[in-house]
Scaffold this motif. Structure first.
Motif, mmCIF file in Angstrom:
data_model
loop_
_atom_site.group_PDB
_atom_site.id
_atom_site.type_symbol
_atom_site.label_atom_id
_atom_site.label_comp_id
_atom_site.label_asym_id
_atom_site.label_seq_id
_atom_site.Cartn_x
_atom_site.Cartn_y
_atom_site.Cartn_z
ATOM 1 N N GLY A 123 -4.027 -2.719 1.329
ATOM 2 C CA GLY A 123 -4.268 -1.721 0.289
ATOM 3 C C GLY A 123 -5.358 -0.722 0.617
ATOM 4 N N ILE A 161 0.034 4.240 0.903
ATOM 5 C CA ILE A 161 -0.313 5.237 1.931
ATOM 6 C C ILE A 161 0.702 5.197 3.084
ATOM 7 C CG2 ILE A 161 -2.124 6.027 3.541
ATOM 8 C CD1 ILE A 161 -3.197 6.336 0.798
ATOM 9 N N TYR A 204 1.542 2.332 11.511
ATOM 10 C CA TYR A 204 1.063 1.320 12.460
ATOM 11 C C TYR A 204 0.647 0.036 11.748
ATOM 12 C CZ TYR A 204 -3.634 2.418 10.815
ATOM 13 O OH TYR A 204 -4.742 2.574 10.012
ATOM 14 N N CYS A 205 0.693 0.052 10.402
ATOM 15 C CA CYS A 205 0.112 -1.037 9.617
ATOM 16 C C CYS A 205 1.203 -1.831 8.907
ATOM 17 C CB CYS A 205 -0.864 -0.418 8.611
ATOM 18 S SG CYS A 205 -1.326 -1.500 7.259
ATOM 19 N N CYS A 233 0.842 -1.203 0.000
ATOM 20 C CA CYS A 233 0.000 0.000 0.000
ATOM 21 C C CYS A 233 0.875 1.249 0.000
ATOM 22 C CB CYS A 233 -0.905 -0.013 1.230
ATOM 23 S SG CYS A 233 -2.024 1.413 1.286
ATOM 24 N N CYS A 257 0.843 3.902 6.239
ATOM 25 C CA CYS A 257 0.522 4.191 7.644
ATOM 26 C C CYS A 257 1.523 3.414 8.518
ATOM 27 C CB CYS A 257 -0.899 3.737 7.982
ATOM 28 S SG CYS A 257 -2.155 4.490 6.925
ATOM 29 N N GLY A 279 1.417 -1.205 5.278
ATOM 30 C CA GLY A 279 1.977 0.102 4.968
ATOM 31 C C GLY A 279 3.498 0.092 4.950
HETATM 32 S S1 SF4 Z 1 -3.575 -0.763 4.078
HETATM 33 FE FE1 SF4 Z 1 -2.419 -0.027 5.819
HETATM 34 S S2 SF4 Z 1 -1.073 1.557 4.943
HETATM 35 FE FE2 SF4 Z 1 -2.713 1.234 3.479
HETATM 36 S S3 SF4 Z 1 -4.261 2.734 4.017
HETATM 37 FE FE3 SF4 Z 1 -4.818 0.843 5.056
HETATM 38 S S4 SF4 Z 1 -3.894 1.084 7.081
HETATM 39 FE FE4 SF4 Z 1 -2.892 2.602 5.758
#
Ligand code: SF4
Length: 346
Positions: free
Chosen positions: A161, A116, A120-121, A114, A118, A124
């Motif tokens: 994702g 983005i 914590y993920c 992904c 993040c 990500g």
């Molecule tokens: S998959 Fe993970 S990194 Fe992507 S938007 Fe969702 S929480 Fe954020």
């Protein structure tokens, strides 16, 4: 040798067009559509109301199964099962089966990795590889239904994702999942969860989709969201909240906010109060999800006492508050964890 066509992911109209191209009547498309999406068969041989000749022709020209299983883990704590699928290009993607009373929910991925990011993920932090096709999204559900002999009642696009960065394929997948000749999952039981992509939220509202919308909030200030949900730097909270209001007004539906509660980050009394101020005038409900801590990332789950304190303040809010416990804590069920675990071990 000519490459086989990928028919999984086609709508009924598209399948009819494809059938015509290979010289078959449109009603054959209807039959194949039902076998593929409603009866979950994974080989043309199982499509018993087609002639043997047609089944052989289809097997020679089209692909029905889009992946194999890398790993399947069953939780000993609850009834959740996590699948790690191997795609045709050797990428891997996860899906999770969850059961509670009569509700069977399957969480689907929409990308490998992904962008983005993040922090914590687990998804990500692995970076972005590629988007999934409509067929690859749907086949996660079809595989699980066929493997477990079950029929899902609910679908959540909350796996690996950001669904709205793969908007067209996700909306098409949700429409097929909702279709009468297909899995026939009610639109109100299909939830698309976004980290907060403002243009797509507005577009989703304008297109009038009946699927449910959820936003991962995870913070009450721009600085918190800038850190935890980096897309906030592009679409800050003011724009996000305006888009959410636009959606609730246009759709006349409420929106769900997901709030992952992280120890020492967003679990204070001030956070709870800010959350109430932020959401009071929005038609919404909020899901508080205690963070599912893991060995790969530095964030911690809040203690039970901190969760109780946070909820004590939040229950004064005029909107519905629910707590969702992470399923499958023993099988790395949070999105991306099994992938990371698997790839690190390989
Ligand atoms: S998959 Fe993970 S990194 Fe992507 S938007 Fe969702 S929480 Fe954020």
């Amino acid at each position: 040798m000519t490459e086989k066509a990928t028919i999984k992911g086609l709508t009924l109209n598209e399948l009819e067009t494809w059938m015509a191209k290979i010289g078959e009547k449109p009603f054959r498309a209807r039959q194949v559509y039902q076998w593929m999406y409603k009866k979950n068969v994974r080989s043309f041989d199982e499509m018993l109301n087609l002639s043997k000749g047609l089944r052989e022709k289809l097997a020679d020209t089209a692909l029905l199964s889009l992946f194999t299983v890398y790993e399947k883990l069953e939780s000993k704590l609850d009834k959740s099962i996590k699948y790690l699928f191997r795609l045709a290009d050797d990428q891997a993607v996860e899906a999770v089966y969850m059961e509670e009373d009569k509700r069977i929910t399957v969480c689907l991925s929409t990308m490998v990795g992904c962008p983005i990011a993040c922090p914590y993920c687990a998804t990500g932090v692995m970076g972005f590889k590629r988007k999934l096709s409509t067929g690859e999204i749907i086949d996660q559900l079809l595989f699980i239904q066929s493997d477990l002999g079950i029929k899902a009642t609910n679908i959540v696009f909350m796996g690996m994702g950001e669904p709205f960065l793969n908007y067209d394929n996700v909306i098409k997948a949700a429409s097929i999942l909702n279709s009468e000749l297909g899995p026939e999952i009610a639109a109100r039981r299909i939830t698309i969860s976004t980290a907060g992509l403002v243009p797509e939220i507005r577009c989703f509202a304008e297109e009038g989709h009946r699927f449910k919308l959820a936003v991962s909030l995870n913070g009450t200030t721009d600085s918190q969201r800038d850190e935890m949900v980096p897309i906030n730097r592009k679409y800050p909270m003011r724009d996000l909240m305006a888009a959410v209001q636009y959606y609730t007004k246009l759709s006349r539906r409420h929106i769900t906010f997901e709030y992952i509660l992280i120890d020492g980050f967003n679990d204070s009394e001030q956070d709870a109060k800010r959350l109430i101020n932020l959401l009071t005038n929005i038609s919404c409900k909020i899901n508080v999800i205690p963070y599912n801590e893991n060995e790969f990332l530095p964030y911690k789950s809040p203690s039970e006492q901190k969760l109780i304190n946070f909820l004590k303040y939040l229950y004064r809010a005029p909107f519905t508050v629910t707590v969702r416990r992470s399923k499958g804590q023993d099988i790395a069920a949070a999105c991306g964890q099994l992938y990371v675990q698997n790839r690190q071990g390989s």
